[in-house]
Design a protein around this motif. Structure first.
Motif, PDB file in Angstrom:
ATOM      1  N   PRO A  46     -13.489   5.222  20.650  1.00  0.00           N
ATOM      2  CA  PRO A  46     -12.736   6.534  21.227  1.00  0.00           C
ATOM      3  C   PRO A  46     -11.047   6.367  20.953  1.00  0.00           C
ATOM      4  N   GLU A  47     -10.561   5.044  21.364  1.00  0.00           N
ATOM      5  CA  GLU A  47      -9.278   5.032  21.484  1.00  0.00           C
ATOM      6  C   GLU A  47      -8.561   5.211  20.237  1.00  0.00           C
ATOM      7  N   TYR A  48      -9.150   5.157  19.097  1.00  0.00           N
ATOM      8  CA  TYR A  48      -8.697   5.581  17.763  1.00  0.00           C
ATOM      9  C   TYR A  48      -8.675   6.760  17.260  1.00  0.00           C
ATOM     10  N   ASP A  49      -9.562   7.755  18.026  1.00  0.00           N
ATOM     11  CA  ASP A  49      -9.708   8.933  17.502  1.00  0.00           C
ATOM     12  C   ASP A  49      -8.710  10.081  17.234  1.00  0.00           C
ATOM     13  N   ASP A  50      -7.434   9.838  17.856  1.00  0.00           N
ATOM     14  CA  ASP A  50      -6.193  10.646  17.589  1.00  0.00           C
ATOM     15  C   ASP A  50      -5.359  10.118  16.726  1.00  0.00           C
ATOM     16  N   ILE A  51      -5.728   8.794  16.361  1.00  0.00           N
ATOM     17  CA  ILE A  51      -4.655   8.334  15.287  1.00  0.00           C
ATOM     18  C   ILE A  51      -5.371   7.618  13.924  1.00  0.00           C
ATOM     19  N   PRO A  52      -5.841   8.796  13.226  1.00  0.00           N
ATOM     20  CA  PRO A  52      -6.537   8.551  12.023  1.00  0.00           C
ATOM     21  C   PRO A  52      -5.854   7.559  10.880  1.00  0.00           C
ATOM     22  N   ASP A  53      -4.469   7.617  10.885  1.00  0.00           N
ATOM     23  CA  ASP A  53      -3.901   6.861  10.021  1.00  0.00           C
ATOM     24  C   ASP A  53      -4.143   5.069  10.495  1.00  0.00           C
ATOM     25  N   ILE A  54      -3.990   4.606  11.858  1.00  0.00           N
ATOM     26  CA  ILE A  54      -4.232   3.318  12.093  1.00  0.00           C
ATOM     27  C   ILE A  54      -5.740   3.127  11.856  1.00  0.00           C
ATOM     28  N   THR A  55      -6.709   4.175  11.955  1.00  0.00           N
ATOM     29  CA  THR A  55      -8.251   3.775  11.892  1.00  0.00           C
ATOM     30  C   THR A  55      -8.328   3.465  10.160  1.00  0.00           C
ATOM     31  N   LYS A  56      -7.556   4.090   9.543  1.00  0.00           N
ATOM     32  CA  LYS A  56      -7.890   4.216   7.993  1.00  0.00           C
ATOM     33  C   LYS A  56      -7.340   2.806   7.594  1.00  0.00           C
ATOM     34  N   PHE A  58      -6.677  -0.082   9.341  1.00  0.00           N
ATOM     35  CA  PHE A  58      -7.605  -1.122   9.725  1.00  0.00           C
ATOM     36  C   PHE A  58      -8.777  -1.343   9.185  1.00  0.00           C
ATOM     37  N   ARG A  59      -9.282  -0.082   8.732  1.00  0.00           N
ATOM     38  CA  ARG A  59     -10.585  -0.410   7.854  1.00  0.00           C
ATOM     39  C   ARG A  59     -10.166  -1.135   6.681  1.00  0.00           C
ATOM     40  N   LYS A  60      -9.048  -0.691   5.998  1.00  0.00           N
ATOM     41  CA  LYS A  60      -8.787  -1.202   4.802  1.00  0.00           C
ATOM     42  C   LYS A  60      -8.403  -2.648   5.182  1.00  0.00           C
ATOM     43  N   ASN A  61      -7.640  -2.968   6.061  1.00  0.00           N
ATOM     44  CA  ASN A  61      -7.346  -4.402   6.648  1.00  0.00           C
ATOM     45  C   ASN A  61      -8.694  -5.348   6.667  1.00  0.00           C
ATOM     46  N   LEU A  62      -9.699  -4.604   7.086  1.00  0.00           N
ATOM     47  CA  LEU A  62     -10.985  -5.424   7.352  1.00  0.00           C
ATOM     48  C   LEU A  62     -11.901  -5.611   6.057  1.00  0.00           C
ATOM     49  N   GLU A  63     -11.827  -4.457   5.179  1.00  0.00           N
ATOM     50  CA  GLU A  63     -12.378  -4.745   4.000  1.00  0.00           C
ATOM     51  C   GLU A  63     -11.664  -5.650   3.111  1.00  0.00           C
ATOM     52  N   TYR A  64     -10.384  -5.734   3.259  1.00  0.00           N
ATOM     53  CA  TYR A  64      -9.664  -6.289   2.043  1.00  0.00           C
ATOM     54  C   TYR A  64      -9.553  -7.829   2.351  1.00  0.00           C
ATOM     55  N   ASN A  65      -9.573  -7.990   3.967  1.00  0.00           N
ATOM     56  CA  ASN A  65      -9.265  -9.520   4.294  1.00  0.00           C
ATOM     57  C   ASN A  65     -10.658 -10.304   4.787  1.00  0.00           C
ATOM     58  N   VAL A  66     -11.606  -9.641   5.292  1.00  0.00           N
ATOM     59  CA  VAL A  66     -12.557 -10.279   5.833  1.00  0.00           C
ATOM     60  C   VAL A  66     -13.794 -10.240   5.114  1.00  0.00           C
ATOM     61  N   VAL A  67     -14.287  -9.347   4.305  1.00  0.00           N
ATOM     62  CA  VAL A  67     -15.345  -8.976   3.802  1.00  0.00           C
ATOM     63  C   VAL A  67     -15.404  -9.871   2.281  1.00  0.00           C
TER      64      VAL A  67
END
Length: 312
Positions: A46-56, A58-67
């Motif tokens: 819920p804390e990210y619902d109003d900031i889609p740019d951060i969500t997008k 962070f998702r890229k961050n996870l997929e690039y660096n973790v997986v």
């Protein structure tokens, strides 16, 4: 289980591996199937619902660096759970083991993002380092912190009501176990394996296949204090030593090649091969001396066997 090695952050990071002899056939698929849940947990809260740019981002961050890593560390968590808790092997606990494994992968990703900034490494895992991705620059420092913060979000979400929640949270800060005596025994052994890993990593930077290694080899250019140069200086004659002093730490292809030529003249590949064989067999013997009921040998052997003669 984990073992310790050093980074240029001056911090401890964990490196673990699983062995095919005890590795469950479905572990990899189950582990990978858990990652989308991890991403959703961290980007759709819920804390990210109003900031889609951060969500997008962070998702890229996870997929690039973790997986995109080899997943050795995370899979070893699942493997160790199977070995230690065979009588409590349930689908729910396996899911928790997979989530915990991804937390370990995120911890490693956090270290590597910052490590690449400090080292000025251009590539990681065959791609641009995160700080160079889309001109990210020093914003990558914050991205690394977000990866670390995500660990504690997941621990709170999935383990908060578990009796070991505090212990497991502290584990990510301290990397230790509760019994002082057992901790010392495990620490001594794992530091020995960690030392082997670091020497191996230093050696591969000079002699490994860059395509397999996944990053540009820069230890010679940057004048780092590594096993090859220390060993070379110990064995070099006066002429070789003078050349090493003139060429080491210079960002010049000819000088780098001169250093590598001296490494070959001294016989570093053979010296390393002897060191690796002796270290492997002495460490196996040391593992066998531990009481198997308190220190399951397979966990330590899994780590060691995946390091032995690795190429990347």
């Amino acid at each position: 289980m984990i073992f310790q090695g050093t980074t240029h952050l001056g911090r401890v990071y964990s490196t673990v591996q699983s062995d095919s002899s005890v590795h469950h056939a479905d572990d990899y698929n189950q582990f990978m199937a858990t990652f989308p849940d991890i991403v959703r947990d961290l980007t759709l809260s819920p804390e990210y619902d109003d900031i889609p740019d951060i969500t997008k981002w962070f998702r890229k961050n996870l997929e690039y660096n973790v997986v995109d890593g080899k997943k050795y560390r995370g899979l070893a968590v699942v493997n160790a759970y199977r070995i230690l808790s065979s009588s409590k092997l349930t689908s729910e606990n396996l899911k928790l083991a997979n989530i915990l494994g991804w937390c370990v992968e995120m911890l490693q990703a956090f270290y590597l993002v910052h490590d690449d900034i400090i080292d000025g490494s251009k590539t990681r895992r065959g791609r641009s380092s995160w700080y160079r991705f889309e001109n990210n620059g020093l914003n990558a420092i914050n991205d690394g912190v977000l990866l670390e913060a995500g660990i504690y979000f997941l621990l709170r979400k999935y383990f908060r009501n578990k009796p070991y929640y505090v212990d497991i949270t502290e584990l990510f800060h301290d990397v230790g176990i509760s019994s002082a005596e057992r901790h010392k025994q495990a620490k001594d052994l794992l530091l020995q394996i960690g030392h082997y890993y670091q020497i191996q990593d230093d050696y591969l930077d000079s002699f490994g296949d860059e395509k397999l290694f996944g990053k540009f080899k820069i230890d010679i250019q940057e004048g780092k204090c590594t096993w090859p140069i220390v060993t070379a200086l110990e064995r070099a004659n006066s002429s070789q030593r003078k050349k090493l002093e003139e060429c080491y730490g210079r960002n010049d292809p000819d000088k780098v090649q001169t250093v590598k030529n001296i490494y070959e003249e001294i016989g570093l590949p053979k010296i390393y091969a002897t060191y690796e064989e002796n270290t492997y067999h002495s460490t196996v013997a040391q593992i066998r001396l531990l009481p198997n009921d308190e220190f399951p040998h397979d966990i330590f052997l899994n780590i060691l066997n995946k390091l032995y003669k690795r190429k990347r």
